[in-house]
Design an enzyme around this catalytic site. Structure first.
Site, PDB file in Angstrom:
ATOM      1  N   HIS A   2     -30.224-137.148 -26.975  1.00 27.15           N
ATOM      2  CA  HIS A   2     -31.688-137.108 -27.107  1.00 27.15           C
ATOM      3  C   HIS A   2     -32.072-136.209 -28.276  1.00 27.15           C
ATOM      4  O   HIS A   2     -32.259-135.007 -28.088  1.00 27.15           O
ATOM      5  CB  HIS A   2     -32.316-136.545 -25.828  1.00 27.15           C
ATOM      6  CG  HIS A   2     -32.209-137.441 -24.648  1.00 27.15           C
ATOM      7  ND1 HIS A   2     -33.196-138.309 -24.289  1.00 27.15           N
ATOM      8  CD2 HIS A   2     -31.208-137.611 -23.763  1.00 27.15           C
ATOM      9  CE1 HIS A   2     -32.820-138.982 -23.209  1.00 27.15           C
ATOM     10  NE2 HIS A   2     -31.612-138.576 -22.872  1.00 27.15           N
TER      11      HIS A   2
ATOM     12  N   GLU B 265     -34.786-135.840 -29.607  1.00 25.34           N
ATOM     13  CA  GLU B 265     -36.167-135.342 -29.531  1.00 25.34           C
ATOM     14  C   GLU B 265     -36.269-133.888 -29.076  1.00 25.34           C
ATOM     15  O   GLU B 265     -37.282-133.238 -29.308  1.00 25.34           O
ATOM     16  CB  GLU B 265     -37.011-136.230 -28.605  1.00 25.34           C
ATOM     17  CG  GLU B 265     -36.691-136.162 -27.116  1.00 25.34           C
ATOM     18  CD  GLU B 265     -35.668-137.214 -26.674  1.00 25.34           C
ATOM     19  OE1 GLU B 265     -34.839-137.629 -27.514  1.00 25.34           O
ATOM     20  OE2 GLU B 265     -35.691-137.613 -25.490  1.00 25.34           O
TER      21      GLU B 265
ATOM     22  N   CYS C 292     -30.724-142.916 -25.924  1.00 19.08           N
ATOM     23  CA  CYS C 292     -30.022-142.881 -24.642  1.00 19.08           C
ATOM     24  C   CYS C 292     -30.080-144.262 -23.982  1.00 19.08           C
ATOM     25  O   CYS C 292     -29.361-145.160 -24.390  1.00 19.08           O
ATOM     26  CB  CYS C 292     -30.592-141.766 -23.769  1.00 19.08           C
ATOM     27  SG  CYS C 292     -29.429-141.219 -22.517  1.00 19.08           S
TER      28      CYS C 292
HETATM   29  N1  GLN Z   1     -29.892-144.111 -17.199  1.00 18.75           N
HETATM   30  C1  GLN Z   1     -29.040-143.966 -18.338  1.00 18.75           C
HETATM   31  C2  GLN Z   1     -27.840-143.090 -18.057  1.00 18.75           C
HETATM   32  O1  GLN Z   1     -27.830-142.348 -17.113  1.00 18.75           O
HETATM   33  C3  GLN Z   1     -29.812-143.402 -19.516  1.00 18.75           C
HETATM   34  C4  GLN Z   1     -30.230-142.003 -19.321  1.00 18.75           C
HETATM   35  C5  GLN Z   1     -31.269-141.550 -20.291  1.00 18.75           C
HETATM   36  O2  GLN Z   1     -31.848-142.371 -20.989  1.00 18.75           O
HETATM   37  N2  GLN Z   1     -31.520-140.264 -20.323  1.00 18.75           N
HETATM   38  O3  GLN Z   1     -26.896-143.096 -18.815  1.00 18.75           O
END
Ligand code: GLN
Length: 552
Positions: free
Chosen positions: A528, A530, A401
């Site tokens: 994500h 994970e 992300c």
């Molecule tokens: N802050 C970034 C976004 O909103 C990454 C978010 C995250 O890593 N979950 O896209």
């Protein structure tokens, strides 16, 4: 439907979630379909707006629910997929009751905690317990309910009262109570003290709930006389006072409970048959032994912002662990505070210089580097530096992300030469906005408005590393939680320089996975991965990182 309610006393962080999940494993091993509910007695509607500093990681579900990390324990231990309704909060219950009040549903009545809030809690539990969770369309047979917080708190009082009533609503024979407590060991002789447990059980019983079993967390196994004493003072059978002393790895917990007869007691109490053979328990035994027997280390540098608090990255840690079991190495996570990697800008104070040197030493000795998700600009430049180090030095890298976004920023700055390239999250005036706010996201409401939950990623190429890690599927469904994305206008320039977006969403616009050509493993995922790892089925991007980090 049968229910097992797990509450906790004395202090938080005793491993109530792991205990509850472990009981779930024993029930599943007995052939029952198991689901789980976590009750969090706070006023937030969900965990989405809570800081990982304060509350640990925000776990994301398929349906986009942003929930307590204990739901991750349930999903991983029981191999089930839960929905946002499986996490009950005070906020959700009150919103529901207040909405009904405004509609006029209670017309004429005074709306009160008892019975309106307590009824709403019980109805919610009964409804959600019926939702299939194991991928079949079958209703579960048993629901494990974990009551968050510590019994006796003002916050949890309405839930304790609801659960007291609940045993009569569903029949006492269908509902049993397990209380997790602490038996501290003090003094030179290591005496196990029972008083804190006596007190917490007194509180619980004073609220009308008598535990069927006590799970006593302690550094050392419970001595027989301690067990007898607790049974006497807590109104529990001696054999139902269970010892949960520290173990070498978490997979031992269901086995430790099983050795003390928990399955047998549950089957008698909740009236179900225990089958002769329980292959699931053999699997757990094998896994616990395999984890104990891992040899040789693999060092992964985690470059993040909440590095002092491992709960903030719980699922990432679990994913790394599961992948390390698959490559047969003992995982060592070297935590690096991202900001410590940043240029000192002339600062020569001793602490700062030392922190910087230590952070770089850890980064340089890492077999693989991981930059996890995150929000806000602290440590961003350090994360960008870490991604650049991995890219230039052929060190295996996984960016999740935000970790994908920083690697894209680094690539644009240093390979494309776009000075000042950035995400508009950190620099609204950047001359090269290579990561931008997604058009559909709300600028005014932070709760539940991100791009959330399970979405499809389609592979854009016939073969690539991540696709083969995912078993050459044409598409994968992974969970998301973000507001920003790679600027679609920059994709051509980036790709023509070797960083390829091998996975995109169904529209073909949104970048989901990148890979760098001519690098052992330089992968970023906008989603994500994970959140879907399992002990025996590690998340593919993590497996790729660990394979590359161990030259496998
Ligand atoms: N802050 C970034 C976004 O909103 C990454 C978010 C995250 O890593 N979950 O896209």
């Amino acid at each position: 439907m049968r229910y097992v309610v797990v509450s906790g006393g004395v202090l938080s962080g005793l491993g109530k979630g792991v205990t509850a999940s472990s009981i779930g494993v024993l029930l599943k091993a007995a052939g029952l379909r198991v689901t789980a509910v976590k009750i969090d007695p706070y006023l937030n509607t969900d965990a989405g707006t809570m800081s990982p500093f304060e509350h640990g990681e925000v776990f994301v579900l398929d349906d986009g629910g942003e929930v307590d990390l204990d739901l991750g324990n349930y999903e991983r231990f029981l191999d089930i997929n839960l929905g946002k309704d499986n996490n009950i909060t005070t906020g959700k219950i009150y919103s529901k009751v207040l909405e009904a009040e405004r509609r006029g549903d209670y017309l004429g009545k005074t709306v009160q905690v008892i019975p309106h809030i307590t009824d709403a809690v019980q109805e919610w539990i009964e409804d959600v317990a019926k939702q299939p969770a194991d991928g079949s369309l079958e209703e579960p047979d048993v629901c494990v309910i974990e009551l968050g917080g510590t019994v006796g708190d003002i916050e949890s009082a309405p839930f304790v009262e609801a659960l007291r009533q609940f045993q009569f609503r569903v029949g006492i024979e269908n509902c049993c109570f397990v209380h997790v407590s602490l038996v501290p060991v003090i003094g030179v002789v290591g005496e196990q003290k029972t008083k804190p447990t006596q007190h917490t059980v007194q509180v619980l019983r004073g609220l009308g709930i008598s535990p069927d079993m006590l799970v006593c967390r302690s550094e050392t196994p419970l001595a027989d006389e301690v067990r007898e004493k607790l049974a006497l003072f807590c109104h529990v059978k001696p054999e139902a006072v269970l010892s949960a002393s520290d173990v070498s790895n978490i997979y031992h917990v269901p086995l430790v409970l099983e050795e003390q007869g928990v399955s047998q007691m549950l089957s008698e109490r909740l009236k179900f048959d225990l089958p002769d053979s329980r292959p699931l328990l053999d699997d757990w035994r094998a896994m616990a032994a395999r984890v104990d027997g891992l040899e040789g280390e693999v060092h992964i540098a985690m470059v993040g912002k909440y590095t002092g608090l491992s709960d903030s990255y719980l699922s990432v840690i679990k994913s790394l662990q599961h992948a390390s079991f698959a490559v047969g190495r003992k995982l060592v996570i070297d935590w690096i505070e991202a900001s410590h990697l940043e240029d000192l800008n002339g600062d020569i104070s001793e602490d700062v210089v030392k922190q910087n040197a230590e952070a770089w030493e850890l980064l340089k000795k890492a077999d693989g580097i991981l930059v996890p998700g995150g929000f806000g600009d602290r440590g961003i430049e350090g994360k960008i530096i870490a991604a650049g180090y991995a890219r230039e030095n052929n060190v295996p890298y996984l960016g999740i992300c935000l970790g994908l976004q920083v690697a894209v920023i680094e690539f644009c700055r240093n390979v494309l030469g776009w000075t000042g390239a950035n995400s508009t999250e950190f620099d609204e005036q950047t001359p090269h906005p290579v990561v931008v706010f997604m058009p559909e996201i709300s600028k005014t409401h932070l709760g539940g408005t991100m791009r959330l939950g399970s979405r499809a990623t389609l592979f854009q190429v016939d073969s690539c590393k991540t696709k083969s890690l995912y078993g050459s599927e044409e598409h994968v469904d992974e969970r998301h939680r973000h507001r920003y994305e790679v600027n679609p206008d920059c994709v051509d320039a980036i790709e023509s320089n070797g960083l390829t977006f091998v996975g995109k969403d169904r529209s073909g616009q949104r970048c989901e996975i990148f890979e760098l050509k001519s690098h052992p493993y330089f992968v970023g995922t906008q989603y994500h991965p994970e959140f879907k790892t399992r002990p025996n089925r590690p998340s593919p991007p993590f497996l790729g990182l660990l394979k590359a980090a161990t030259q496998q």
